[in-house]
Design a protein around this motif. Sequence first.
Motif, PDB file in Angstrom:
ATOM      1  N   ARG A   1     -43.651  64.793  89.437  1.00 33.39           N
ATOM      2  CA  ARG A   1     -45.009  63.184  89.498  1.00 33.39           C
ATOM      3  C   ARG A   1     -46.003  63.709  88.512  1.00 33.39           C
ATOM      4  O   ARG A   1     -46.511  64.956  88.253  1.00 33.39           O
TER       5      ARG A   1
ATOM      6  N   ALA B   1     -49.861  62.925  87.895  1.00 34.01           N
ATOM      7  CA  ALA B   1     -51.404  62.662  89.516  1.00 34.01           C
ATOM      8  C   ALA B   1     -52.409  62.646  88.567  1.00 34.01           C
ATOM      9  O   ALA B   1     -53.540  63.051  89.436  1.00 34.01           O
ATOM     10  N   PRO B   2     -52.459  61.661  87.331  1.00 30.37           N
ATOM     11  CA  PRO B   2     -54.413  62.128  86.668  1.00 30.37           C
ATOM     12  C   PRO B   2     -54.880  61.024  87.789  1.00 30.37           C
ATOM     13  O   PRO B   2     -55.028  59.574  88.720  1.00 30.37           O
ATOM     14  N   SER B   3     -56.614  61.572  88.264  1.00 29.83           N
ATOM     15  CA  SER B   3     -57.478  60.733  88.450  1.00 29.83           C
ATOM     16  C   SER B   3     -58.112  60.103  87.419  1.00 29.83           C
ATOM     17  O   SER B   3     -58.426  60.367  86.452  1.00 29.83           O
TER      18      SER B   3
ATOM     19  N   GLU C   1     -54.761  58.970  91.140  1.00 31.86           N
ATOM     20  CA  GLU C   1     -55.796  59.044  92.092  1.00 31.86           C
ATOM     21  C   GLU C   1     -56.914  58.686  92.375  1.00 31.86           C
ATOM     22  O   GLU C   1     -58.339  58.951  91.788  1.00 31.86           O
TER      23      GLU C   1
ATOM     24  N   TYR D   1     -59.122  65.093  97.960  1.00 33.46           N
ATOM     25  CA  TYR D   1     -58.561  65.149  97.563  1.00 33.46           C
ATOM     26  C   TYR D   1     -57.291  66.149  98.268  1.00 33.46           C
ATOM     27  O   TYR D   1     -55.585  65.507  98.486  1.00 33.46           O
TER      28      TYR D   1
ATOM     29  N   VAL E   1     -53.012  64.510  99.012  1.00 31.05           N
ATOM     30  CA  VAL E   1     -52.571  64.788  98.059  1.00 31.05           C
ATOM     31  C   VAL E   1     -51.080  64.747  98.619  1.00 31.05           C
ATOM     32  O   VAL E   1     -49.912  64.891  97.900  1.00 31.05           O
TER      33      VAL E   1
ATOM     34  N   ARG F   1     -48.494  70.976  87.622  1.00 25.58           N
ATOM     35  CA  ARG F   1     -49.566  70.751  87.581  1.00 25.58           C
ATOM     36  C   ARG F   1     -50.393  71.522  86.948  1.00 25.58           C
ATOM     37  O   ARG F   1     -49.492  72.599  86.618  1.00 25.58           O
TER      38      ARG F   1
ATOM     39  N   LEU G   1     -55.586  73.682  89.517  1.00 27.99           N
ATOM     40  CA  LEU G   1     -55.538  73.700  90.800  1.00 27.99           C
ATOM     41  C   LEU G   1     -54.754  74.520  91.528  1.00 27.99           C
ATOM     42  O   LEU G   1     -54.214  74.455  92.862  1.00 27.99           O
TER      43      LEU G   1
ATOM     44  N   LYS H   1     -61.778  65.277  81.822  1.00 26.62           N
ATOM     45  CA  LYS H   1     -62.152  63.818  80.831  1.00 26.62           C
ATOM     46  C   LYS H   1     -63.149  63.428  81.361  1.00 26.62           C
ATOM     47  O   LYS H   1     -63.374  62.456  80.380  1.00 26.62           O
TER      48      LYS H   1
HETATM   49  N1  GLU Z   1     -55.948  64.212  90.688  1.00 26.79           N
HETATM   50  C1  GLU Z   1     -55.921  65.672  89.813  1.00 26.79           C
HETATM   51  C2  GLU Z   1     -57.406  65.323  87.886  1.00 26.79           C
HETATM   52  O1  GLU Z   1     -56.563  64.334  88.191  1.00 26.79           O
HETATM   53  C3  GLU Z   1     -54.922  66.205  90.116  1.00 26.79           C
HETATM   54  C4  GLU Z   1     -53.716  66.444  90.936  1.00 26.79           C
HETATM   55  C5  GLU Z   1     -52.720  67.000  90.892  1.00 26.79           C
HETATM   56  O2  GLU Z   1     -51.274  66.883  90.048  1.00 26.79           O
HETATM   57  O3  GLU Z   1     -52.558  67.527  92.088  1.00 26.79           O
HETATM   58  O4  GLU Z   1     -56.649  66.333  87.960  1.00 26.79           O
END
Ligand code: GLU
Length: 299
Positions: free
Chosen positions: A14, A16-18, A50, A178, A182, A196, A200, A237
């Motif tokens: 996956r 998963a952008p905020s 997200e 988060y 997540v 990712r 993180l 971002k």
């Molecule tokens: N939502 C997070 C972001 O935009 C990424 C979270 C993840 O990949 O676990 O940086």
Amino acid sequence: MSDPGGSPRLYVGRFAPSPTGALHFGSLVAALGSYLRARQQGGRWLLRIEDLDPPREVPGAADDQIATLAAFGLRPDSPVGYQSRSAKQHRAALERLIECGAAFRCGCSRKDLPADGVYPGTCRQGLPPGREARSVRMRTDTSGVECFTDAIQGRYCDHPGRAGGDFIILRGDGLIAYQLAVVVDDSASGITEVVRGADLIDSTPRQLLVYHRLGLAPPDWMHLPVITDENGRKLSKSDDDDPVVARPPAEALRLALRALGHEPPAGARLIETQLDWALTNFDVSRIPRGPIAVGEAST
Ligand code: GLU
């Protein structure tokens, strides 16, 4: 990964952008890396927005991110997921953690915490008199260590209890944090490997603790090199750093592949040709551990 019965599990990855702004060059690298990995494993690739933090959300950013990814041929195999739609599951997991004692209600605000930011355990044994519950924290143990073997970064261990102490899973403003959301969402989607950015990686031990306390099987992990600006600062971002759309798409894709240690032939000028080449030639062992400055990828 295999099921206990020995049959191979279908790979599910996956991105998963905020929705806090336009995708930047580092986001493209993360999206591309997770997409290529899923395709190479013959698996599925999902996209989850997200959107759990309305105050930080930028109107229109989610649609814009989805369109930007599609322009690079990065289309998910299922309808786009939105984290805000699994609020019930997040709450259920929160309650379960509180009930079994793995998490506790906390009445501290930021000003009650010491300067080093490590939670001193004030509400671990119950709320001190006169304090009202504001947040919920995950109970950690100073000797508890969480380890995993990352497909790029290698063996990684940390003590969530030493790094920051009992960490927030329900924020003082009532939003699910988060670190909990997540885990609940990756698990519900059957994600078998989280790919990712390595920015993180220090969250991963905390997430592993949540997986274990919820009795869920954790996924595998692969943390891609962090992309920085020329001063070594991670792109953001929210600060509108190096947006993907600032470059012609074929150039941005070539640079993103280069950041992942892959160089498509000079003649591959179109997005489709570069992506086809990458799908055939993707090799995780070529991905650098990073960090990489945007400028380095462009030379
Ligand atoms: N939502 C997070 C972001 O935009 C990424 C979270 C993840 O990949 O676990 O940086």
